[in-house]
Structures are given as structure tokens and as C-alpha cells.
Scaffold this motif. Sequence first.
Motif, PDB file in Angstrom:
ATOM      1  N   VAL A  90       3.293  14.606  -4.337  1.00 17.09           N
ATOM      2  CA  VAL A  90       2.319  15.661  -4.602  1.00 17.09           C
ATOM      3  C   VAL A  90       1.818  16.212  -3.280  1.00 17.09           C
ATOM      4  CG1 VAL A  90       0.030  16.172  -5.525  1.00 17.09           C
ATOM      5  CG2 VAL A  90       1.587  14.725  -6.826  1.00 17.09           C
ATOM      6  N   GLU A  91       1.883  17.519  -3.111  1.00 17.03           N
ATOM      7  CA  GLU A  91       1.370  18.165  -1.901  1.00 17.03           C
ATOM      8  C   GLU A  91      -0.142  18.353  -2.022  1.00 17.03           C
ATOM      9  OE1 GLU A  91       3.188  18.838   0.721  1.00 17.03           O
ATOM     10  OE2 GLU A  91       5.117  18.303  -0.208  1.00 17.03           O
ATOM     11  N   LYS A  92      -0.834  18.313  -0.874  1.00 19.87           N
ATOM     12  CA  LYS A  92      -2.292  18.432  -0.919  1.00 19.87           C
ATOM     13  C   LYS A  92      -2.735  19.774  -1.529  1.00 19.87           C
ATOM     14  CE  LYS A  92      -3.029  20.226   3.779  1.00 19.87           C
ATOM     15  NZ  LYS A  92      -3.754  20.039   5.045  1.00 19.87           N
ATOM     16  N   GLU A  93      -1.909  20.808  -1.365  1.00 19.53           N
ATOM     17  CA  GLU A  93      -2.240  22.109  -1.940  1.00 19.53           C
ATOM     18  C   GLU A  93      -2.245  22.085  -3.463  1.00 19.53           C
ATOM     19  OE1 GLU A  93      -0.808  22.633   2.163  1.00 19.53           O
ATOM     20  OE2 GLU A  93       0.049  21.617   0.407  1.00 19.53           O
ATOM     21  N   SER A 116       0.809  -1.221   0.000  1.00 17.33           N
ATOM     22  CA  SER A 116       0.000   0.000   0.000  1.00 17.33           C
ATOM     23  C   SER A 116       0.843   1.272   0.000  1.00 17.33           C
ATOM     24  CB  SER A 116      -0.927   0.011   1.214  1.00 17.33           C
ATOM     25  OG  SER A 116      -0.190  -0.039   2.413  1.00 17.33           O
ATOM     26  N   LYS A 117       2.071   1.178   0.502  1.00 25.09           N
ATOM     27  CA  LYS A 117       2.921   2.365   0.570  1.00 25.09           C
ATOM     28  C   LYS A 117       3.771   2.539  -0.682  1.00 25.09           C
ATOM     29  CE  LYS A 117       3.292   2.201   5.623  1.00 25.09           C
ATOM     30  NZ  LYS A 117       4.231   2.095   6.766  1.00 25.09           N
ATOM     31  N   ILE A 153       0.337  10.549   2.988  1.00 26.11           N
ATOM     32  CA  ILE A 153       1.664  10.266   2.432  1.00 26.11           C
ATOM     33  C   ILE A 153       2.688  11.245   2.996  1.00 26.11           C
ATOM     34  CG2 ILE A 153       3.058  10.312   0.324  1.00 26.11           C
ATOM     35  CD1 ILE A 153       0.596   9.251  -1.156  1.00 26.11           C
ATOM     36  N   HIS A 154       2.279  12.510   3.124  1.00 30.27           N
ATOM     37  CA  HIS A 154       3.187  13.547   3.650  1.00 30.27           C
ATOM     38  C   HIS A 154       3.568  13.242   5.101  1.00 30.27           C
ATOM     39  CE1 HIS A 154       5.102  17.456   3.846  1.00 30.27           C
ATOM     40  NE2 HIS A 154       4.446  17.711   4.958  1.00 30.27           N
ATOM     41  N   LYS A 155       2.620  12.732   5.892  1.00 30.64           N
ATOM     42  CA  LYS A 155       2.887  12.386   7.281  1.00 30.64           C
ATOM     43  C   LYS A 155       3.912  11.276   7.387  1.00 30.64           C
ATOM     44  CE  LYS A 155      -1.586  13.707   9.283  1.00 30.64           C
ATOM     45  NZ  LYS A 155      -2.835  13.207   9.922  1.00 30.64           N
ATOM     46  N   GLU A 174      -6.913  13.821   1.121  1.00 29.36           N
ATOM     47  CA  GLU A 174      -6.647  13.020   2.319  1.00 29.36           C
ATOM     48  C   GLU A 174      -5.433  12.121   2.114  1.00 29.36           C
ATOM     49  OE1 GLU A 174     -10.195  10.859   3.136  1.00 29.36           O
ATOM     50  OE2 GLU A 174     -11.386  12.646   3.579  1.00 29.36           O
ATOM     51  N   GLU A 175      -5.355  11.486   0.939  1.00 24.50           N
ATOM     52  CA  GLU A 175      -4.245  10.581   0.652  1.00 24.50           C
ATOM     53  C   GLU A 175      -2.919  11.323   0.593  1.00 24.50           C
ATOM     54  OE1 GLU A 175      -5.268   8.429  -2.864  1.00 24.50           O
ATOM     55  OE2 GLU A 175      -7.115   7.639  -1.985  1.00 24.50           O
TER      56      GLU A 175
END
Length: 308
Positions: free
Chosen positions: A244-247, A79-80, A305-307, A300-301
Motif C-alpha cells: 500500500v502506498e502512503k498516497e 516485524s517485517k 515499508i516503501h523505503k 508513516e508505516e
Amino acid sequence: MKGLIIKSTGSWYQVKEEKTGNIFEARIRGKFKLLKSRLTNPLAVGDHVEFQLEIDDVAWITKIDPRRNYLIRKSVNLSKESHIIASNVDVACFIFTLKQPETSFGFLDRFLACCEAYNILPLILFSKIDLLSEEEIEFVEQIQKMYQNIGYQSMLISSVSRLNLDKLLGKIKDKTSVFFGHSGSGKSTLVNALQPGLDLKTGIISEIHQKGKHTTTFAQMHFWKFGGSVIDTPGVREFAMIDVEKEDIQHYFPEIFKLGRACKFHNCLHINEPKCAVLKGLEDDKIEESRYITYLKLMEEAQEIHKK
């Protein structure tokens, strides 16, 4: 020597030599496997490489040229991790089937977002039209209009009746294309219809679950007689975006990005901010709810991933 990766089975590759067109079985040096990456495959079909011939004409790949673009799916068992499906693509054709099997809007929207993120021209193919009733065809035409209003090219096709296959041929001639869709959506059947003689293996739909069985188990490039090539891929369950950043997600939904310019705050994420033009557009049916739901899921994804 320079060449093009035309087949990938995981541990072995086929590389087509640039000048002669000769095809060699190839492997990669261990150092490529040690590169830190969230990718499960260091090489993908469509990659341009440099290689050396050694004993028994086995090619050893020594260098991978920078990719112009690529499409990624989530790895099935990891999954990662992510897996590059194809690289250096001119047009990515998404095969949407209303039934046998049914394609979800979320799956289509993830594909379109990936195309936006990695700078690939998408083409939506509403396929198996010969199986549909007049009422179902009208529904597909409504879906087609919705995506065309956003700015995406599409067409209704049938590999059986050959509806619009000549039109499709004109879109992919002299280009590197790739066909995507669920297992059983008819990717290999479409390739065979466009070029009889390739005889790609095709499958049947399970009557119980209405899902296709995997008939393509690895990615492979085939060359059209009319010019260009197609990368035939295994059925894909879910697309992924890495680094990819959520922004940035809003940039991959053209209608959301366009309306977002009118938001009160320049850094608005269009979730629960005051005076958000996107949320207002959602209320006014200027944005499809299904696409907005996919947008939120990708946000959300990206945060998860960033965390990690």
C-alpha cells in the motif's frame, strides 16, 4: 480435487472436499514455501485450493485459487513480515470491549482501514454490555454514533444476556464471517452463544493486567447450523497492510477522503499542506482526532515499508 481450507496450524492444514464434504489432513508442496513474499503463511483459512490424495489419505495441496479478499496482521516475532488471518470473507466482525479488556480506538481504526483496503464489509460489535454501568453504556452509544456517522454498521451485544444476538445472527446467516478482537474479548464465548454445542475453549481475564490469555492458538472455520460459517482466530494485537502506498491511505478513511476532495491541491496528503480541507475539518471537529492520529501512523508505516 477441489476443497476449502478450514484449519491452519502452521505446517498442517485441514481441507474440506468440495463435493463430498470429507475432511482431510493436508500439507503443501515445497514450491509454495519458496514463493517470494512478505507473508509468513502461504495458505490461510478460507482459501479455495486444489489437492491430490496420496498414501494414508494425506492431501497434498497443489494450487491456490486467487483470493477475493483477505485480512492481515503483523507477525508477532517478525516485524517485517505479515500473516494472513483469513481469506474470502463476507463480513468481518470486530469485537470492541470497553473493559475486560479495554479496546483502543487505534486498534479499531486499523481494523476498519484494513477492511477498506481489502474490500471486506466490517461490523463493529460493542460487546460485554452486561458488565457496564449506565454511564458506561451511554459512552459506548456515543462511540457507536460516531462510527455510524462515518458509515460503519454496529450493534451493542452481550453473550451473557443475549442482547441483540438474534439481530447479529441475521447479519451473518449464510455468509463467511470472521470474529476479531483482543485476547479475552469474548470471541469464542460469542461463537458458543450463537451455536451452543460447539464448546469452543474460553479463557479468563487476568485480574492484574486486565488482559486476556490466548485460548485460540490457530485459525479454524466452524459451520453454523443456521447457514454459513465463522472463522475463529487467535487474539490479534495489530493489523497490517502490505503493498500500500502512503498516497492511498486516505482512501481507507471515508471521512478524510470525502473532505479531501475540497483541498486546494489534488495530491494533498493532509499533513501540513496549505488550504487543506482535512486539517480544517479536524479543527472544526468534523474528523475525530483519534482516527486522524491512526491515519498519520499508517502513513508513516507505509513510507517505512516503501523505503525497505
